[in-house]
Design an enzyme around this catalytic site. Sequence first.
Site, PDB file in Angstrom:
ATOM      1  N   ASP A   6       0.864  -1.193   0.000  1.00  8.91           N
ATOM      2  CA  ASP A   6       0.000   0.000   0.000  1.00  8.91           C
ATOM      3  C   ASP A   6       0.893   1.234   0.000  1.00  8.91           C
ATOM      4  O   ASP A   6       1.491   1.572   1.021  1.00  8.91           O
ATOM      5  CB  ASP A   6      -0.911  -0.013   1.227  1.00  8.91           C
ATOM      6  CG  ASP A   6      -1.622   1.319   1.444  1.00  8.91           C
ATOM      7  OD1 ASP A   6      -1.905   2.009   0.445  1.00  8.91           O
ATOM      8  OD2 ASP A   6      -1.865   1.677   2.614  1.00  8.91           O
ATOM      9  N   GLY A   8       1.190   4.948   0.131  1.00  8.37           N
ATOM     10  CA  GLY A   8       0.464   6.163   0.479  1.00  8.37           C
ATOM     11  C   GLY A   8       1.328   7.388   0.281  1.00  8.37           C
ATOM     12  O   GLY A   8       2.528   7.288  -0.008  1.00  8.37           O
ATOM     13  N   ASN A   9       0.735   8.542   0.450  1.00 15.40           N
ATOM     14  CA  ASN A   9       1.489   9.784   0.274  1.00 15.40           C
ATOM     15  C   ASN A   9       2.606   9.937   1.296  1.00 15.40           C
ATOM     16  O   ASN A   9       3.689  10.415   0.971  1.00 15.40           O
ATOM     17  CB  ASN A   9       0.536  10.986   0.356  1.00 15.40           C
ATOM     18  CG  ASN A   9      -0.349  11.099  -0.863  1.00 15.40           C
ATOM     19  OD1 ASN A   9       0.124  11.293  -1.964  1.00 15.40           O
ATOM     20  ND2 ASN A   9      -1.646  10.963  -0.661  1.00 15.40           N
ATOM     21  N   VAL A  13       3.081   0.737   3.263  1.00 17.24           N
ATOM     22  CA  VAL A  13       2.904  -0.405   4.153  1.00 17.24           C
ATOM     23  C   VAL A  13       3.043  -1.690   3.334  1.00 17.24           C
ATOM     24  O   VAL A  13       2.413  -1.841   2.291  1.00 17.24           O
ATOM     25  CB  VAL A  13       1.533  -0.366   4.853  1.00 17.24           C
ATOM     26  CG1 VAL A  13       1.375  -1.566   5.783  1.00 17.24           C
ATOM     27  CG2 VAL A  13       1.373   0.936   5.642  1.00 17.24           C
ATOM     28  N   ASP A 109      -6.671   3.338  -3.039  1.00 15.53           N
ATOM     29  CA  ASP A 109      -6.834   3.066  -1.607  1.00 15.53           C
ATOM     30  C   ASP A 109      -8.305   2.953  -1.225  1.00 15.53           C
ATOM     31  O   ASP A 109      -8.681   2.120  -0.389  1.00 15.53           O
ATOM     32  CB  ASP A 109      -6.129   4.132  -0.767  1.00 15.53           C
ATOM     33  CG  ASP A 109      -6.546   5.554  -1.123  1.00 15.53           C
ATOM     34  OD1 ASP A 109      -7.108   5.783  -2.217  1.00 15.53           O
ATOM     35  OD2 ASP A 109      -6.302   6.467  -0.308  1.00 15.53           O
ATOM     36  N   ASP A 129     -10.993   6.151   6.615  1.00 17.39           N
ATOM     37  CA  ASP A 129      -9.562   5.892   6.450  1.00 17.39           C
ATOM     38  C   ASP A 129      -8.818   7.161   6.840  1.00 17.39           C
ATOM     39  O   ASP A 129      -8.926   8.187   6.171  1.00 17.39           O
ATOM     40  CB  ASP A 129      -9.261   5.506   5.003  1.00 17.39           C
ATOM     41  CG  ASP A 129      -7.799   5.095   4.800  1.00 17.39           C
ATOM     42  OD1 ASP A 129      -7.007   5.201   5.755  1.00 17.39           O
ATOM     43  OD2 ASP A 129      -7.454   4.679   3.684  1.00 17.39           O
ATOM     44  N   THR A 132      -2.928  10.579   5.457  1.00 16.94           N
ATOM     45  CA  THR A 132      -2.577  11.935   5.041  1.00 16.94           C
ATOM     46  C   THR A 132      -3.845  12.761   4.842  1.00 16.94           C
ATOM     47  O   THR A 132      -3.917  13.932   5.221  1.00 16.94           O
ATOM     48  CB  THR A 132      -1.748  11.899   3.743  1.00 16.94           C
ATOM     49  OG1 THR A 132      -0.572  11.099   3.968  1.00 16.94           O
ATOM     50  CG2 THR A 132      -1.335  13.288   3.328  1.00 16.94           C
ATOM     51  N   THR A 185      -1.533  26.263  25.575  1.00 18.44           N
ATOM     52  CA  THR A 185      -1.508  26.166  24.114  1.00 18.44           C
ATOM     53  C   THR A 185      -1.500  24.713  23.639  1.00 18.44           C
ATOM     54  O   THR A 185      -2.265  24.342  22.738  1.00 18.44           O
ATOM     55  CB  THR A 185      -0.288  26.905  23.546  1.00 18.44           C
ATOM     56  OG1 THR A 185      -0.366  28.279  23.935  1.00 18.44           O
ATOM     57  CG2 THR A 185      -0.248  26.813  22.036  1.00 18.44           C
TER      58      THR A 185
END
Length: 256
Positions: A6, A8-9, A13, A109, A129, A132, A185
Site C-alpha cells: 500500500d 500512500g502519500n 505499508v 486506496d 480511512d 494523510t 496552548t
Amino acid sequence: MIFVVDIGNSNTVFGAYRQDTLLFTARVQTDSLKTESEYAVLIQNILALHDIQAKALQGAIISSVVPPLSPIMKMAIQLIKDVPVLSVGPGLKTGLDIKIDNSKQTGADLVCTAVGALEKYPLPVIIIDMGTATKLTVVDRNRAFIGGAIMPGVMVALEALANKAAQLPPINLQVQNLKAIGTNTIDCMQSGAILGAASMIDGMVERYREEIGQDATVVACGGVVEFILPYCKQPIIQDRNLLLDGLKALYDKNIG
C-alpha cells in the site's frame, strides 16, 4: 505467499499473506526518489526480518496513490522473484458496483478499503480511512460504492497550523487526560486536533446514515485511527489491516 503493498502519500505499508493469514506488516516512509533496486533491497530486508524467504513469494498486488512509484515497486518485487504483480486500477475485478461520476477517478486506496469492508462486514458499510487525508466512503446494501468525502488528515492539519501560526508549536497525538477545554496552548491544540476530528467523524457518520436512510456498519482504519477513535461517540469498529485485507481479496478475485 502473497505480498501486498500500500503506497500512500506519507507511508508505504508492506504485508504478506499465507492463505488468509496476515504474517506481518511493515511501515516505511514513502520515497519517490528510491530506485527499483533500492526498494528490492528494502523488501528483501523486510522479508528477512520476518524470517521469510523470497522463494516463498507466489504473487503480489500494489495499491498506490503515488502513480510514479507503481512501476518502480513492481520492478522491485520482480527483481526479487519473477511473479505476477497486479496494480489496483481500471480493469481489475473488484466485486463493487462503482457509482461515482467517473469510476476511473476512484482512488486505489478507496477501492481496497471498500473491498476489504465488503468482504468482512454487513452492508451497508461506512468506511473511515485516516491517513494523510481523512476519507469517508460508503458501500450500500447492493454492493455499490456510492461516494464519500475527503478532508485534511489530522497530522496534515496540525502541520499546517504550526507552519502558518508563528506562536503555535508542532505537537503529537499521544495525550493523557485529554480535556475539551484546554488551559494552555498544547492542551488547546490537542483538544482541537483529537476531539475536533472525533466530533467531525461522529457528525459525518450521522449525516451519512441520514442520507443512506438506514443504519450502517462503521469501520475505521489508517495511521492515526488509534488516537482518534477512542474519543468518538458513534459505535465504530477499528480494523487497522482493512486495506491490506482488501488487497489480498482483490488478488484472489483476479488470480484465483
